[in-house]
Scaffold this active site. Sequence first.
Site, mmCIF file in Angstrom:
data_model
loop_
_atom_site.group_PDB
_atom_site.id
_atom_site.type_symbol
_atom_site.label_atom_id
_atom_site.label_comp_id
_atom_site.label_asym_id
_atom_site.label_seq_id
_atom_site.Cartn_x
_atom_site.Cartn_y
_atom_site.Cartn_z
ATOM 1 N N ASP A 11 0.863 -1.183 0.000
ATOM 2 C CA ASP A 11 0.000 0.000 0.000
ATOM 3 C C ASP A 11 0.897 1.230 0.000
ATOM 4 O OD1 ASP A 11 -2.117 1.711 0.103
ATOM 5 O OD2 ASP A 11 -2.994 0.905 1.936
ATOM 6 N N ASP A 105 -2.550 2.210 -6.241
ATOM 7 C CA ASP A 105 -1.525 2.255 -5.200
ATOM 8 C C ASP A 105 -1.553 1.054 -4.259
ATOM 9 O OD1 ASP A 105 -3.976 2.976 -4.127
ATOM 10 O OD2 ASP A 105 -3.122 4.361 -2.669
ATOM 11 N N GLU A 106 -2.226 -0.017 -4.649
ATOM 12 C CA GLU A 106 -2.410 -1.129 -3.718
ATOM 13 C C GLU A 106 -2.465 -2.442 -4.499
ATOM 14 O OE1 GLU A 106 -5.577 -2.333 -0.157
ATOM 15 O OE2 GLU A 106 -5.989 -0.656 -1.510
#
Length: 505
Positions: A11, A105-106
């Site tokens: 993350d 983003d993960e």
Amino acid sequence: MRSVPSILHLDMDAFFAAVEQASKPSLRGKPVVVGGLGGRGVVATASYEARVFGVHSAMPMAQARRRAPNAAYLIPRFELYRQVSDLVMGLLRELSPLVEPLSLDEAFVDLEAGPYGELLREGSVEEGVELVRALGEDLRADILAAVGLTASVGLSGTKFLAKIASEQAKPDGLVLIEPGREREILDPLPVRALPGVGPATAETLRRLGLTQVSQIAATPEDELVRLLGRAHGAGVHALALGRDERAVVAERDAKSVSVEDTFEVDLGDRELIRAELDRLADRCVRRLRAAARSGRTVVIKVRLFDFTTLTRSETLLSPTDDPLVISAIARRLLEQVELTGGVRLLGVGVSGLADFTQEDLFAQAEREAAEAAAAGYPDGGSEQDPEAAHGAEAAYGGPDGPRAFHPGSSGGERSSLPGGSEHPGGVGTLLTVRRWMPGQDVRHAELGHGWVQGSGVGRVTVRFETPWGERGPVRTFSVDDPELEKADPLPLVRGSALADGTAEV
């Protein structure tokens, strides 16, 4: 449960805001808020410096400005975020072919499927734990070296616990849950930490005194099934016990593609609403084509002045990515909605996705009708990009700074709107305006690359700096200065820049 914690959850820390700080030297270490800048905008991401003041994602932007009036408030730059995300996902795929992106983003990574899989499966548990820890730390270091951003990593034997671990690692850390420590980690957590437990389910459980994961784990499964239903109750009970059999899936096929805009001022003029719908349809088609997809079902979403949200849909016989077809259907669906009182949000989506298109008579008829209409109205307006249907305002300071508003207009471009007055929706000649939005990339013929700090009353203020340079100077220009133009974002890594300072993408 795996014997070695080989499922990794990555993350990125405050991703959108962190990218802005990395690309704008003058904002490093300062509070930054990214999101919709209009009166009805919401926060997409807040930097950790802004979170100190209580600003967080999904908060109304007006409330964020009250809490952190001196923060920098910027529009999102999704093109740059996607470029950075692609670099990060590329680093993950070096660890394993099984990478499951959840967002820009993960992502989850199954390390056992990668080049270290044999060592993880055949070595001792202690050796496996040390190896995955080293892989996680190396990954964080590689991301920092590649794009200058920090990331948090969680490692465990299941996806659920790996995500819990990365949340505990934030910001800029690594947490590994070793086999046998599952109950230690899970028991004190609130029930909302369990996937599938939302506000309604949490309230149902609270009425029975069940507020912690430990209490859910101690409750008989059949009682949870009676309360929540068979699938939901059994699933919640299994997660509370630390059991999660979900595999990391490399490809998550999108079920639909959609776009929407919230307007700072309710739209009441039907022609203006139709024009906005056309622009949304065009954006939706661009996303479809970028993904090499087409779709059979067109959906519109309309949120009225009183927050009533309505959807309408129509399904074709075959998939299409034709903008005229999708726009025509969207307009037809709009006629089914009573618009009295005004519209605060519009959306257009396409579902029933396929990897091909099939031209049909309907598409041809729609195109011919549009061409005929265009021939009858040769001066029917100009194309514009509606990415940000918000008023211009300063990047710094509160919501009372100078602003101007035209629905559908965007920074740095000349956009034509119906009406000869300053208020949208009037009748008369086309009004041409030039818009600049805080955070937008620009280029000056003499001063080079910069970004908009704010605009108003006919002026625009620009800070000239690059991601790999020092804090740059600030200059103010007329909004119509011919030497100032919209620019593409520069990459975060200097090695990707050309000699003239433009970005190599």
